[in-house]
Design an enzyme around this catalytic site. Structure first.
Site, mmCIF file in Angstrom:
data_model
loop_
_atom_site.group_PDB
_atom_site.id
_atom_site.type_symbol
_atom_site.label_atom_id
_atom_site.label_comp_id
_atom_site.label_asym_id
_atom_site.label_seq_id
_atom_site.Cartn_x
_atom_site.Cartn_y
_atom_site.Cartn_z
ATOM 1 N N ARG A 1 13.178 -41.060 -52.998
ATOM 2 C CA ARG A 1 13.882 -39.801 -53.261
ATOM 3 C C ARG A 1 14.076 -38.975 -51.997
ATOM 4 O O ARG A 1 14.808 -37.986 -52.005
ATOM 5 C CB ARG A 1 13.125 -38.992 -54.311
ATOM 6 C CG ARG A 1 13.177 -39.622 -55.700
ATOM 7 C CD ARG A 1 12.259 -38.907 -56.664
ATOM 8 N NE ARG A 1 12.652 -37.523 -56.857
ATOM 9 C CZ ARG A 1 11.917 -36.638 -57.530
ATOM 10 N NH1 ARG A 1 10.755 -37.001 -58.045
ATOM 11 N NH2 ARG A 1 12.334 -35.394 -57.660
ATOM 12 N N ARG B 1 22.499 -23.885 -19.878
ATOM 13 C CA ARG B 1 22.397 -25.300 -20.220
ATOM 14 C C ARG B 1 21.298 -25.996 -19.421
ATOM 15 O O ARG B 1 20.750 -25.427 -18.471
ATOM 16 C CB ARG B 1 23.761 -25.968 -20.022
ATOM 17 C CG ARG B 1 24.840 -25.403 -20.958
ATOM 18 C CD ARG B 1 26.222 -25.886 -20.573
ATOM 19 N NE ARG B 1 26.319 -27.345 -20.639
ATOM 20 C CZ ARG B 1 27.320 -28.042 -20.107
ATOM 21 N NH1 ARG B 1 28.288 -27.404 -19.461
ATOM 22 N NH2 ARG B 1 27.336 -29.354 -20.216
ATOM 23 N N TYR C 1 33.550 -30.935 -10.907
ATOM 24 C CA TYR C 1 33.820 -32.262 -11.457
ATOM 25 C C TYR C 1 35.262 -32.643 -11.189
ATOM 26 O O TYR C 1 36.195 -31.929 -11.549
ATOM 27 C CB TYR C 1 33.533 -32.244 -12.965
ATOM 28 C CG TYR C 1 33.684 -33.572 -13.660
ATOM 29 C CD1 TYR C 1 33.010 -34.697 -13.207
ATOM 30 C CD2 TYR C 1 34.490 -33.693 -14.790
ATOM 31 C CE1 TYR C 1 33.132 -35.925 -13.851
ATOM 32 C CE2 TYR C 1 34.614 -34.909 -15.446
ATOM 33 C CZ TYR C 1 33.937 -36.021 -14.968
ATOM 34 O OH TYR C 1 34.075 -37.236 -15.618
ATOM 35 N N ALA D 1 0.269 -44.621 -50.715
ATOM 36 C CA ALA D 1 1.039 -45.838 -50.961
ATOM 37 C C ALA D 1 2.453 -45.567 -51.481
ATOM 38 O O ALA D 1 3.204 -46.511 -51.715
ATOM 39 C CB ALA D 1 0.292 -46.736 -51.949
ATOM 40 N N GLY D 2 2.801 -44.297 -51.651
ATOM 41 C CA GLY D 2 4.098 -43.970 -52.225
ATOM 42 C C GLY D 2 5.275 -44.347 -51.341
ATOM 43 O O GLY D 2 5.181 -44.340 -50.113
ATOM 44 N N GLY E 1 -0.139 -31.793 -64.652
ATOM 45 C CA GLY E 1 -1.105 -32.082 -65.699
ATOM 46 C C GLY E 1 -1.867 -30.828 -66.079
ATOM 47 O O GLY E 1 -2.253 -30.031 -65.221
ATOM 48 N N LYS F 1 6.352 -42.861 -47.889
ATOM 49 C CA LYS F 1 6.593 -41.419 -47.940
ATOM 50 C C LYS F 1 5.695 -40.649 -46.979
ATOM 51 O O LYS F 1 6.071 -39.614 -46.434
ATOM 52 C CB LYS F 1 6.396 -40.906 -49.360
ATOM 53 C CG LYS F 1 6.915 -39.487 -49.561
ATOM 54 C CD LYS F 1 6.301 -38.783 -50.760
ATOM 55 C CE LYS F 1 6.375 -39.581 -52.014
ATOM 56 N NZ LYS F 1 5.829 -38.806 -53.169
#
Length: 477
Positions: free
Chosen positions: A22, A347, A401, A17-18, A153, A29
């Site tokens: 930032r 290319r 071209y 749910a974030g 923590g 997120k």
């Protein structure tokens, strides 16, 4: 309490749910992309081997974006999904509360993970669940060691080594801040304990939030078994909260991919300098030099060599081909035993056949070079088909071209284009034809003919000496 731990009865809760403020945006997120895929895709792919009975994804801000992503993602394979809404961001415990109704009636282990932790491997999560079952634990937390200071923590144990609680860094006293064992955020919880533990949460902390981590202390006080499973590789615990975190995650993913390729038999000269997308494939026996980038849906065949400082995007390099130093290849295919570079620019739309030479400072675009043809140096080939074994001399350019439209040039088999020639499209050079050096070719050249398109040379005897004398006389006046 009787605890059931059948692997077949695992449910997963993914907290997603974030908001990615930032990360520089206003999207969930979980949909922020690493170098490979969205954050939540990594998590779902790591959970899939556990064959969860149900996977509950807790959503919040702009939930429809995240839900639409998950429903359409290949990473959803192997999951039975349900979405749960966290109305307000009141902490991890509140997020799990939002998922309780979705796991109601489930008997067994509930594995709780985070959508912004993309580095956990299936092996780590499998071993965590197995350890949880082996310990007959009510709660098992995945821990790792990291020196302070840090924002994790802390795992607080008693003198006997039993886990008492998890204390968030902002709530730690000075002694607790010195603890090296920390919480990764991943929990295995017995379903019969989860709901009463979540219902008992109170926001008695510095953040005023409902902490999921508080269920550890509740279990310990009740005499339940609380286990801590040590994480073997702490880098797996990295979460993404900022562009700096995403950079770290991408670096880990890059190193993991290169390590897998090395294990498969790909040879690297300087693996730490290479960036290889997960969508790129490299066959065993290929040789990758330093500072190589393989982007998008690039494939490199067995025995191919990418010398170094090369950028290859959405292209195929066939077995035995050689891409020399400093070359760029995009949207093209390089055939077997062909050589590109050094310092070539291939290319989009270029098809290089077998045994072809695209040399230094050669640029191609929408060009097919058939087997054995050569453009060895200082050449531009645009909207061109080069026949087998034709040779393009140094300094040749295709004038394709006119400022409004692009026209095609065809160079036949075994043709020879002399150096410093300009072929003005649309034009066809026949098989075996020769173009004299320094020519400007504006008309078709037939098979086996000589094309000569330059002014006749005129020499004036003594002109240079007379000019010098004239200039010297002027200086003396």
């Amino acid at each position: 309490m009787v605890v059931s731990h059948s692997m077949e009865q695992i449910c997963c809760i993914v907290l997603a749910a974030g908001i990615g403020k930032r990360m520089g945006g206003d999207l969930p997120k979980a949909v922020a992309k690493t170098r490979e895929k969205a954050l939540i895709d990594h998590v779902l792919e790591s959970l899939a081997p556990l064959q969860p009975k149900k996977t509950v994804i807790v959503v919040g801000h702009k939930r429809e974006i995240l839900e639409d992503h998950v429903r359409s993602s290949k990473s959803a394979a192997g999951h039975s999904f349900e979405f749960a809404l966290q109305e307000k961001p009141l902490g991890t415990g509140d997020a799990v509360r939002a998922a309780l109704s979705a796991v109601a009636g489930h008997k067994g282990t509930v594995l709780i993970t985070y959508a912004d932790h993309p580095l956990f491997t299936p092996e780590t999560l499998r071993d965590l669940v197995a350890f949880h079952a082996f310990k007959k634990a009510t709660v098992t937390v995945l821990t790792f060691n990291v020196p302070p200071p840090n924002g994790y923590g802390r795992i607080i144990r008693n003198d006997a080594g039993s886990v008492l609680r998890i204390t968030e860094a902002k709530d730690c006293n000075p002694e607790e801040l010195l603890t090296r064992e920390v919480n990764s955020g991943i929990f295995a919880v017995d379903s019969s304990f989860l709901k009463p533990a979540i219902d008992a949460l109170v926001p008695n902390n510095a953040q005023g939030e409902y902490y999921l981590t508080d269920i550890v202390e509740k279990a310990a006080k009740e005499g339940q078994t609380v286990a801590a499973f040590p994480l073997g590789n702490p880098e797996e615990a990295a979460g993404v909260n900022s562009p700096t975190d995403m950079h770290y995650v991408n670096d880990v993913l890059k190193r993991r991919h290169v390590a897998q390729l090395r294990e498969s038999g790909v040879l690297f000269d300087a693996p730490d300098t290479c960036a290889i997308d997960a969508t790129a494939t490299v066959e065993p026996g290929a040789h990758i030099g330093p500072n190589v980038q393989l982007r998008g849906k690039t494939s490199v065949g067995a025995g191919a060599i990418i010398e170094g400082t090369a950028l290859i995007i959405d292209s195929s390099v066939a077995p035995g081909a050689l891409v020399k130093l400093g070359s760029r290849v995009e949207g093209s295919s390089i055939g077997e035993l062909s050589t590109v570079g050094p310092f070539a620019n291939v290319r989009p739309g270029t098809v290089v056949g077998k045994g072809v030479r695209v040399g230094n400072f050669v640029e191609t675009k929408n060009t097919t070079m058939r087997d054995g043809s050569k453009a060895s140096h200082l050449t531009y080939l645009g909207d061109t088909t080069v026949g087998e074994h034709a040779n393009i001399g140094a300094g040749t350019i295709i004038c394709n071209y006119d400022g409004y439209t692009k026209s095609e040039t065809t160079i036949g088999k075994d043709a020879f284009i002399g150096s410093n020639s300009a072929l003005v499209a649309p034009v066809t050079i026949g098989e075996g034809a020769v173009i004299a050096a320094g020519s400007v070719i504006t008309r078709d050249v037939p098979k086996d003919a000589l094309g000569l398109g330059r002014s006749r040379q005129e020499n004036k005897d003594g002109w240079a000496r007379a000019r010098r004398e004239q200039l010297e006389a002027a200086k003396k006046k």
